[in-house]
Scaffold this motif. Sequence first.
Motif, PDB file in Angstrom:
ATOM      1  N   ARG A   7       7.410   6.361  -4.789  1.00 59.36           N
ATOM      2  CA  ARG A   7       7.341   4.708  -5.196  1.00 59.36           C
ATOM      3  C   ARG A   7       7.854   4.485  -6.649  1.00 59.36           C
ATOM      4  NH1 ARG A   7       1.323   3.784  -3.531  1.00 59.36           N
ATOM      5  NH2 ARG A   7       0.984   4.482  -5.558  1.00 59.36           N
ATOM      6  N   ARG A  13       9.457  -2.411 -11.391  1.00 58.88           N
ATOM      7  CA  ARG A  13       9.454  -3.338 -10.114  1.00 58.88           C
ATOM      8  C   ARG A  13      10.314  -4.259 -10.295  1.00 58.88           C
ATOM      9  NH1 ARG A  13       6.116  -0.458  -7.200  1.00 58.88           N
ATOM     10  NH2 ARG A  13       4.041  -0.191  -8.087  1.00 58.88           N
ATOM     11  N   ALA A 145       4.887   0.603   3.532  1.00 67.68           N
ATOM     12  CA  ALA A 145       4.564  -0.267   2.083  1.00 67.68           C
ATOM     13  C   ALA A 145       3.698  -1.181   2.312  1.00 67.68           C
ATOM     14  CB  ALA A 145       5.725  -1.133   1.676  1.00 67.68           C
ATOM     15  N   THR A 148       0.365   0.560   2.217  1.00 69.50           N
ATOM     16  CA  THR A 148       0.011   1.009   0.783  1.00 69.50           C
ATOM     17  C   THR A 148      -0.513  -0.067   0.142  1.00 69.50           C
ATOM     18  OG1 THR A 148       1.597   2.730   0.396  1.00 69.50           O
ATOM     19  CG2 THR A 148       1.013   1.941  -1.420  1.00 69.50           C
ATOM     20  N   ALA A 149      -0.046  -1.481   0.466  1.00 69.02           N
ATOM     21  CA  ALA A 149      -0.444  -2.645  -0.159  1.00 69.02           C
ATOM     22  C   ALA A 149      -2.047  -3.018   0.404  1.00 69.02           C
ATOM     23  CB  ALA A 149       0.286  -3.742  -0.043  1.00 69.02           C
ATOM     24  N   GLN A 151      -4.078  -0.757   1.310  1.00 68.86           N
ATOM     25  CA  GLN A 151      -4.881   0.262   1.031  1.00 68.86           C
ATOM     26  C   GLN A 151      -5.396   0.929   2.258  1.00 68.86           C
ATOM     27  OE1 GLN A 151      -7.803  -1.158  -1.587  1.00 68.86           O
ATOM     28  NE2 GLN A 151      -6.359  -1.311  -3.344  1.00 68.86           N
TER      29      GLN A 151
END
Length: 164
Positions: A7, A13, A145, A148-149, A151
């Motif tokens: 990542r 970012r 993704a 992951t965002a 959780q």
Amino acid sequence: MVTGDGRQAPSDRVFTEDDDLAGRLALAVGRLNRRMRSSTGGLSHGQLSALSTIVRRGPLRPSELSAIEVVAAPTTTRVVSDLEARGLVKREPDPEDGRSFFVSGTDAGIELLLRARSDRARTVTAVLNELTADEVESIRRALPALETAAQVNSPVEGRSDAGH
């Protein structure tokens, strides 16, 4: 810079507050959530999430449930009381601490959870069937993704939170 898990590091970012990504994502997730709401077995999203956690990881102390669900203790108390009143969870005394208790799923809670998961899967399948093959593939590529965002561990990481 890319981190060890592939990542981007926070300083790299490409998202800015002026970008409409956040608003578009919030709107899309909210509308998808509303489409799935009828597939929750009559429970709110928070109740269904808590029930899923209790069934999957229980028995749990309320404080453990609060930490996993990332909610305040009073919210957990209210949700557990609601689930218990519906016969979906049961309390058992903590043998090591007379002031505390454990919460676990009942047979009725497990059955409702399985039915809600099946209903939600059918609802999401119907949503995906409305899309083109390319759109579905885009969602498939974005899923790690999003997990992951949110959780949420992906199934390939050993545990799925897909019941939420």
